[in-house]
Design a protein around this motif. Structure first.
Motif, mmCIF file in Angstrom:
data_model
loop_
_atom_site.group_PDB
_atom_site.id
_atom_site.type_symbol
_atom_site.label_atom_id
_atom_site.label_comp_id
_atom_site.label_asym_id
_atom_site.label_seq_id
_atom_site.Cartn_x
_atom_site.Cartn_y
_atom_site.Cartn_z
ATOM 1 N N PRO A 3 -146.691 52.478 24.571
ATOM 2 C CA PRO A 3 -146.752 53.573 23.358
ATOM 3 C C PRO A 3 -145.661 52.682 22.986
ATOM 4 C CG PRO A 3 -145.642 53.822 25.348
ATOM 5 C CD PRO A 3 -146.414 53.015 25.714
ATOM 6 N N ALA A 4 -145.616 53.084 21.357
ATOM 7 C CA ALA A 4 -144.741 52.283 20.006
ATOM 8 C C ALA A 4 -144.013 52.508 20.059
ATOM 9 C CB ALA A 4 -145.225 52.349 18.646
ATOM 10 N N HIS B 95 -134.187 44.191 24.510
ATOM 11 C CA HIS B 95 -134.940 43.139 25.436
ATOM 12 C C HIS B 95 -135.919 43.472 26.720
ATOM 13 C CE1 HIS B 95 -135.787 38.619 26.247
ATOM 14 N NE2 HIS B 95 -135.087 39.562 27.536
ATOM 15 N N TRP B 96 -135.189 44.130 27.542
ATOM 16 C CA TRP B 96 -136.415 44.459 28.634
ATOM 17 C C TRP B 96 -137.413 45.340 28.592
ATOM 18 C CZ3 TRP B 96 -136.078 41.175 32.676
ATOM 19 C CH2 TRP B 96 -134.515 40.756 32.915
ATOM 20 N N THR B 97 -137.224 46.545 27.442
ATOM 21 C CA THR B 97 -137.795 47.247 27.293
ATOM 22 C C THR B 97 -138.944 46.570 26.530
ATOM 23 O OG1 THR B 97 -136.210 48.970 26.045
ATOM 24 C CG2 THR B 97 -138.889 48.582 25.155
ATOM 25 N N GLU B 98 -139.211 45.657 24.865
ATOM 26 C CA GLU B 98 -139.786 44.362 25.581
ATOM 27 C C GLU B 98 -140.538 43.606 26.157
ATOM 28 O OE1 GLU B 98 -141.628 44.614 22.166
ATOM 29 O OE2 GLU B 98 -139.825 46.345 21.844
ATOM 30 N N ASN B 99 -140.053 43.059 26.900
ATOM 31 C CA ASN B 99 -140.722 42.790 28.734
ATOM 32 C C ASN B 99 -141.892 43.625 29.103
ATOM 33 O OD1 ASN B 99 -139.710 39.774 27.230
ATOM 34 N ND2 ASN B 99 -137.910 40.188 29.555
ATOM 35 N N ALA B 100 -141.268 44.687 29.636
ATOM 36 C CA ALA B 100 -141.755 45.770 30.025
ATOM 37 C C ALA B 100 -143.328 45.694 29.124
ATOM 38 C CB ALA B 100 -141.284 46.945 30.287
ATOM 39 N N ILE C 107 -137.769 53.453 32.511
ATOM 40 C CA ILE C 107 -135.772 53.340 32.600
ATOM 41 C C ILE C 107 -135.611 52.770 31.290
ATOM 42 C CG2 ILE C 107 -134.806 51.936 33.925
ATOM 43 C CD1 ILE C 107 -136.498 53.034 36.470
ATOM 44 N N PHE C 108 -136.138 51.390 30.680
ATOM 45 C CA PHE C 108 -135.331 50.561 30.419
ATOM 46 C C PHE C 108 -134.708 51.491 28.477
ATOM 47 C CE2 PHE C 108 -137.334 46.460 32.207
ATOM 48 C CZ PHE C 108 -136.504 46.045 33.022
ATOM 49 N N GLU C 109 -135.950 52.018 28.219
ATOM 50 C CA GLU C 109 -135.790 52.751 27.412
ATOM 51 C C GLU C 109 -134.529 54.160 27.436
ATOM 52 O OE1 GLU C 109 -140.237 54.432 26.835
ATOM 53 O OE2 GLU C 109 -140.763 52.901 25.067
ATOM 54 N N TYR C 110 -134.501 54.489 28.510
ATOM 55 C CA TYR C 110 -133.820 55.030 28.492
ATOM 56 C C TYR C 110 -132.190 54.782 28.318
ATOM 57 C CZ TYR C 110 -130.664 59.056 30.946
ATOM 58 O OH TYR C 110 -129.328 59.928 31.229
ATOM 59 N N TYR C 111 -132.103 53.456 28.966
ATOM 60 C CA TYR C 111 -131.325 53.235 28.832
ATOM 61 C C TYR C 111 -130.881 52.197 27.929
ATOM 62 C CZ TYR C 111 -129.416 54.141 33.549
ATOM 63 O OH TYR C 111 -129.482 55.341 34.290
ATOM 64 N N GLU C 112 -131.869 51.883 27.243
ATOM 65 C CA GLU C 112 -131.692 51.379 25.351
ATOM 66 C C GLU C 112 -131.968 49.709 25.571
ATOM 67 O OE1 GLU C 112 -129.486 53.470 22.276
ATOM 68 O OE2 GLU C 112 -130.334 55.325 22.648
ATOM 69 N N ALA C 113 -132.411 49.205 26.752
ATOM 70 C CA ALA C 113 -132.250 48.474 26.907
ATOM 71 C C ALA C 113 -133.433 47.068 26.140
ATOM 72 C CB ALA C 113 -132.391 47.146 28.347
#
Length: 121
Positions: free
Chosen positions: A56-57, A39-44, A31-37
């Motif tokens: 995944p990289a 900071h949250w993507t890195e946390n996940a 979900i975070f990748e879809y919305y290009e968030a």
């Protein structure tokens, strides 16, 4: 929704249930990748790694995603010019150059001028 998945996955992982946590963490990452968030993507990603899964990289975008001015500034920075030198050359303020460089770093998924030089090299 994604933050809830992330927090629940974190809680499960801390409660020594990494297998159950991975499912929630994968959902959050997606979900975070879809919305290009970013900071949250890195946390996940970090939580997924902590739960024992190789996340995944991140997908790096190309220079085509940059504006013309961002591309000019990035190339000059990759060649070793300072922000003040770039500003003088392009008739901009050094703060404008700094702003554009920060956006370039985010768009390209890089963190330093060294990586920028490698990207354009």
């Amino acid at each position: 929704m994604a933050r809830t998945e992330l927090l629940y996955g974190h809680r499960l992982r801390r409660g020594r249930k990494p297998r159950a946590a991975r499912e929630h963490l994968r959902n959050a990452l997606q979900i975070f990748e879809y919305y290009e968030a970013e900071h949250w993507t890195e946390n996940a990603r970090a939580e997924l790694r902590a739960a024992g899964e190789t996340a995944p990289a991140p997908v790096h975008k190309g220079a085509a995603d940059l504006t013309t001015q961002q591309r000019q500034i990035a190339r000059l920075a990759a060649e070793g010019a300072t922000n003040r030198e770039i500003a003088a050359r392009l008739f901009l303020s050094h703060r404008t150059v700094d702003h554009h460089l920060r956006n370039v770093f985010v768009r390209l998924g890089i963190r330093s001028r060294v990586e920028l030089a490698r990207f354009f090299g």
